[in-house]
Write a protein that holds these residues in place. Structure first.
Motif, PDB file in Angstrom:
ATOM      1  N   ILE B 140       0.868  -1.169   0.000  1.00 48.14           N
ATOM      2  CA  ILE B 140       0.000   0.000   0.000  1.00 48.14           C
ATOM      3  C   ILE B 140       0.912   1.229   0.000  1.00 48.14           C
ATOM      4  O   ILE B 140       1.825   1.311   0.821  1.00 48.14           O
ATOM      5  N   PRO B 141       0.702   2.167  -0.959  1.00 44.33           N
ATOM      6  CA  PRO B 141       1.627   3.300  -1.063  1.00 44.33           C
ATOM      7  C   PRO B 141       1.874   3.980   0.283  1.00 44.33           C
ATOM      8  O   PRO B 141       0.949   4.306   1.013  1.00 44.33           O
ATOM      9  N   ILE B 143       2.844   6.911   1.078  1.00 41.21           N
ATOM     10  CA  ILE B 143       2.347   8.274   1.314  1.00 41.21           C
ATOM     11  C   ILE B 143       0.863   8.298   1.651  1.00 41.21           C
ATOM     12  O   ILE B 143       0.327   9.323   2.032  1.00 41.21           O
ATOM     13  N   PHE B 144       0.161   7.157   1.489  1.00 41.24           N
ATOM     14  CA  PHE B 144      -1.238   7.110   1.897  1.00 41.24           C
ATOM     15  C   PHE B 144      -1.360   6.797   3.382  1.00 41.24           C
ATOM     16  O   PHE B 144      -2.443   6.832   3.942  1.00 41.24           O
ATOM     17  N   ARG B 145      -0.246   6.439   4.002  1.00 39.25           N
ATOM     18  CA  ARG B 145      -0.347   5.939   5.353  1.00 39.25           C
ATOM     19  C   ARG B 145       0.330   6.803   6.397  1.00 39.25           C
ATOM     20  O   ARG B 145      -0.116   6.895   7.516  1.00 39.25           O
ATOM     21  N   LYS B 146       1.462   7.402   6.044  1.00 38.84           N
ATOM     22  CA  LYS B 146       2.084   8.234   7.050  1.00 38.84           C
ATOM     23  C   LYS B 146       2.845   9.402   6.425  1.00 38.84           C
ATOM     24  O   LYS B 146       2.880   9.569   5.228  1.00 38.84           O
TER      25      LYS B 146
END
Lengths: 203, 203, 203
Positions: B140-141, B143-146
């Motif tokens: 999961i990319p 930058i979508f998470r933190k």
């Protein structure tokens, strides 16, 4: 007017479905926004890229961007209440794929492509936002595994050309095809119809 | 001259980040090359596709291809030494996203798109190479998470239009916006700032 | 005539490889169709998007769509018998990547791109259908991890420019380059040759 209202309802429904999937994956605010975006406009964007219709439509008409942004803000705030809207959301989504299918078919006709390619573009417009959403969330796309989702779009798109061949007036054929998609999807969910099992007699 | 040096440093930093992720996944030489490539030029490529600016830029100017190729060779040979460069790499990367953001904004302006779309294109140029890298590596990319990565690009891009509205000279606004991106990113990492937690009061 | 026969055999082989991967993942009928499609035409589609050659070719020539559709139907029905065809399939696939490589190189030359970019486009045409297939099936692309698949395409594409530099007639250079791809791939599999291990002396 009616047309635009439905278009916006579809966009809203798709965006909310994106928010729900993204929040299940615990993405951050930016991630949720992007997933909502991609779910709403990913299918149409891929279609426009393939037929060379650039800059893609949401870059030239801010309605979509604005609608999605507002939807995401509300969806995040009221996420706990969204479950009470499950039925409305399903209905918006179903109307949305009906409309998106015919939007895609229309774009294919404008580009003077063959009927089968137009049907393909319609199905892509309706379904591939969800495919990109699932790829970004690291899942095998749900429409490849269950539900008769895409099939409703294919048959609905095909029905448009059938209606035209039967000399139906174009605007009638257009609306009838949208209704075919919606009806097929509702019936499939209501009666639990799915694609024939291709694994029946195999290990 | 300065501009080009920074552009190349950014390309190098992105390529190295690609090599590191690809080698962690134990990809082979070809895989490492492709991931380095995609991390460096994926965002700009997607931007060019969406605005219809084809053939995409790295097909017409070999600087990028050559830079990335040389970077990959060195990065593979000196992978054990790269850890001593962590701080320099972080700095290149940060300068890179600042520059890439404004490159994307500029391309949007050239295509006569609206400010919000230009900001979006800038963010895409800076961030989506990493998104494609993560998809190819089955993650999961990130930058979508933190991290406040993309947010720095969005605010930096927006600041450009603010500076222009305040009648700043264009080249000053351009450089100031790059500095906004860089400063925000450095401060976010330094002070551990992240996006507001949208999951706080929920299951 | 020969050319077209090989093109169709390649399309068939790629489609079957898509069906096999999709069925292993237990996708439904629609999913299997899309994966077969993407494996066959994904590389060429990405190539056409990057050079701005739209609408992409399979939208204008139904041969591919029809071939893939028929192949999928047969492949699903006879999936248990496909294992007896393993050797033929491998041969079709190998001929397919040879041909697809040079098709891609040719498109690059038509767009007046530099040799190295043409080689890249050729490799993309031959290999990226499989990359998209693997992404959709939630796998790290197989060509990033093993086998000398892409390398055969790169060297074959490069050999074309070598043959041309040696003043070979164009049609001969074209066919010779296809044979280089095929020979390298066959030899690599026969003698278990793979890319140099870049992880040898590292943790």
């Amino acid at each position: 007017m009616l047309y635009q209202t439905i278009d916006i309802l579809g966009t809203v429904a798709f965006a909310i479905s994106g928010v729900l999937v993204a929040m299940e994956k615990r993405l951050d605010l930016f991630g949720v926004l992007i997933i909502a975006f991609v779910t709403s406009i990913g299918g149409g964007t891929l279609r426009d890229l393939l037929i060379g219709n650039t800059p893609v439509v949401w870059m030239r008409d801010l309605t979509y961007v604005t609608t999605i942004f507002i939807t995401v803000v509300f969806a995040i705030i009221f996420v706990n209440q969204l479950k009470y809207l499950r039925k409305s959301l399903f209905l918006f989504d179903t109307i949305g794929i009906g409309l998106y299918t015919m939007l895609g078919v229309e774009k294919g006709l404008e580009a003077e492509l063959l009927p089968i390619i137009c049907i393909f573009l319609g199905t892509m417009t309706a379904c591939f936002g969800g495919v990109i959403r699932d790829i970004l969330c690291n899942e095998i796309p749900v429409i490849f595994r269950k539900e008769i989702y895409a099939t409703a779009c294919i048959l609905g798109g095909a029905s448009y050309f059938l209606f035209m061949a039967l000399s139906l007036k174009e605007s009638y054929a257009y609306i009838a095809a949208i209704l075919v998609v919606i009806t097929l999807r509702l019936m499939a969910v209501r009666f639990g119809i799915s694609l024939p099992n291709i694994y029946k007699y195999r290990g």
